[in-house]
Design a protein around this motif. Structure first.
Motif, PDB file in Angstrom:
ATOM      1  N   ILE A 296      74.211  26.191  25.090  1.00  0.00           N
ATOM      2  CA  ILE A 296      73.579  27.082  26.063  1.00  0.00           C
ATOM      3  C   ILE A 296      74.414  28.340  26.269  1.00  0.00           C
ATOM      4  O   ILE A 296      73.883  29.455  26.310  1.00  0.00           O
ATOM      5  CB  ILE A 296      73.376  26.341  27.409  1.00  0.00           C
ATOM      6  N   LEU A 297      75.723  28.183  26.379  1.00  0.00           N
ATOM      7  CA  LEU A 297      76.604  29.303  26.707  1.00  0.00           C
ATOM      8  C   LEU A 297      77.036  30.109  25.480  1.00  0.00           C
ATOM      9  O   LEU A 297      77.276  31.306  25.569  1.00  0.00           O
ATOM     10  CB  LEU A 297      77.839  28.797  27.456  1.00  0.00           C
ATOM     11  N   ASN A 298      77.138  29.416  24.334  1.00  0.00           N
ATOM     12  CA  ASN A 298      77.582  30.092  23.114  1.00  0.00           C
ATOM     13  C   ASN A 298      76.861  29.487  21.912  1.00  0.00           C
ATOM     14  O   ASN A 298      77.456  28.759  21.110  1.00  0.00           O
ATOM     15  CB  ASN A 298      79.108  29.958  22.959  1.00  0.00           C
ATOM     16  N   LYS A 315      75.244  32.622  28.989  1.00  0.00           N
ATOM     17  CA  LYS A 315      76.445  32.669  29.819  1.00  0.00           C
ATOM     18  C   LYS A 315      76.256  33.687  30.931  1.00  0.00           C
ATOM     19  O   LYS A 315      75.891  34.834  30.692  1.00  0.00           O
ATOM     20  CB  LYS A 315      77.656  33.047  28.959  1.00  0.00           C
ATOM     21  N   GLY A 316      76.484  33.251  32.169  1.00  0.00           N
ATOM     22  CA  GLY A 316      76.300  34.122  33.317  1.00  0.00           C
ATOM     23  C   GLY A 316      74.889  34.126  33.861  1.00  0.00           C
ATOM     24  O   GLY A 316      74.638  34.701  34.928  1.00  0.00           O
ATOM     25  N   GLN A 317      73.940  33.493  33.156  1.00  0.00           N
ATOM     26  CA  GLN A 317      72.553  33.464  33.608  1.00  0.00           C
ATOM     27  C   GLN A 317      72.179  32.141  34.268  1.00  0.00           C
ATOM     28  O   GLN A 317      71.280  32.096  35.102  1.00  0.00           O
ATOM     29  CB  GLN A 317      71.617  33.723  32.428  1.00  0.00           C
ATOM     30  N   ILE A 323      72.790  24.013  34.363  1.00  0.00           N
ATOM     31  CA  ILE A 323      73.121  23.472  33.043  1.00  0.00           C
ATOM     32  C   ILE A 323      73.148  21.951  33.087  1.00  0.00           C
ATOM     33  O   ILE A 323      72.630  21.272  32.198  1.00  0.00           O
ATOM     34  CB  ILE A 323      74.475  24.036  32.560  1.00  0.00           C
ATOM     35  N   THR A 324      73.751  21.393  34.139  1.00  0.00           N
ATOM     36  CA  THR A 324      73.783  19.940  34.299  1.00  0.00           C
ATOM     37  C   THR A 324      72.380  19.368  34.397  1.00  0.00           C
ATOM     38  O   THR A 324      72.078  18.314  33.809  1.00  0.00           O
ATOM     39  CB  THR A 324      74.585  19.562  35.556  1.00  0.00           C
ATOM     40  N   ALA A 325      71.500  20.062  35.120  1.00  0.00           N
ATOM     41  CA  ALA A 325      70.120  19.596  35.258  1.00  0.00           C
ATOM     42  C   ALA A 325      69.408  19.588  33.901  1.00  0.00           C
ATOM     43  O   ALA A 325      68.673  18.643  33.580  1.00  0.00           O
ATOM     44  CB  ALA A 325      69.369  20.489  36.244  1.00  0.00           C
TER      45      ALA A 325
END
Length: 334
Positions: A296-298, A315-317, A323-325
């Motif tokens: 998700i982030l990279n 990242k940052g959004q 993210i955990t959900a």
């Protein structure tokens, strides 16, 4: 939350619609459902009627002259008469005046449509291949645009990737969304109901699927809807929140990833948790919480074999909670 009524009365809108044949739509246009539609329809129908009149006039005269002055036996070419100053000034002056009138209508409408009134209700819009997201002042984000009726609404828009163009045919408004800068447009919706919203700038493979709805709420309904939507989002379990994010988050996963095993732009989420996947630029890796978070982030860190490297960096959004959900929701897709 209290809104002030806009100063264009329903009577004025109705009269303008009747004059220009648009109170209930026409062959050319859907019913006008925002104040901005009046300006566009005035210019459009004025140009249409003028063009139609002169088209018929020219074709009729041309047909008459072809028949009346056709070639005949015993008659040869004749000397052309001297020019007629008054006639030449007339057929030059009338088109000039008509063109000036067209410009005046268009310019007046453009100035009005580019100048939002003070205190307009502002909604942030984000475009991304291939979906829309609309953020309200209280932080709530939706994939459809909800607005109150008879209230000026200002859209402040940007793109996360390529150029998009937000187009609402019933409102007669369209504006490009550009990466790394903001563009704006405004409108006042005048009819409750649902209207199509689409992208009018080709933006890639699924451009034609970049669709949303504009929901115009009746007086008092918009505030209640916004409060209820925010409250519902706050009370969701992690799995339920993950599903909401999958479907409706900015750049929602559903655009590129299926949950039933169907191959889309990206790999399906069905049954991936706990599996070992192969990658174009990394050794085989177990799909666990850390892998999903990294993807998700990279997303370019590990490019799934057989798929292009084109996922957006989030990242940052997305917050850690979001993210955990998403991870918890993917775990349920057995």
């Amino acid at each position: 939350m209290t809104f002030l009524p806009w100063n264009l009365s329903l009577g004025t809108r109705t009269a303008a619609g009747l004059i220009f044949g648009q109170s209930g739509g026409s062959f050319w246009m859907p019913p006008p459902s925002a104040t901005s539609a009046i300006w566009v329809d005035r210019a459009f129908y004025f140009i249409l009627y003028v063009s139609t009149f002169f088209f018929l006039l020219i074709v009729t005269l041309m047909t008459f002259f072809v028949i009346r002055y056709r070639r005949r036996e015993g008659l040869g070419p004749q000397r052309s008469p001297h020019h007629h100053l008054a006639l030449e000034l007339t057929w030059s002056g009338i088109p000039l005046l008509l063109v000036i009138a067209m410009f005046g209508l268009g310019f007046a409408g453009y100035i009005d449509m580019r100048t939002p009134p003070r205190g307009a209700y502002e909604i942030r819009v984000s475009g991304q291949k291939w979906n829309w997201s609309f953020q309200y002042p209280n932080g709530y984000v939706d994939t459809n645009l909800h607005v109150p009726i008879d209230v000026p609404v200002k859209l402040t828009m940007s793109s996360k990737d390529v150029i998009h163009s937000l187009f609402i045919p019933a409102f007669r408004i369209k504006q490009d969304l550009l990466p790394d800068r903001y563009t704006t447009m405004w409108f006042t919706a005048t009819r409750p109901g649902e209207y199509d919203l689409l992208c009018a700038e080709y933006c890639g493979t699924s451009h034609s699927e970049m669709l949303a709805k504009v929901i115009v709420h009746r007086p008092g309904e918009f505030e209640a809807w916004l409060q209820e939507a925010q409250k519902r989002r706050q009370n969701l379990s992690p799995v339920e929140l993950g599903r909401e994010l999958y479907l409706y988050a900015p750049g929602g996963c559903a655009v590129c990833h299926s949950i039933d095993g169907t191959r889309k732009v990206g790999p399906s989420f069905k049954g991936i948790y706990g599996q070992i996947h192969e990658f174009e630029n990394a050794p085989p890796t177990l799909v666990d919480d850390n892998y999903i978070r990294e993807s998700i982030l990279n997303p370019s860190a590990k490019i799934r074999k057989g798929y292009p490297d084109q996922m957006t960096v989030y990242k940052g959004q997305l917050s850690d909670e979001q993210i955990t959900a998403l991870i918890e929701y993917i775990k349920t897709l057995k």
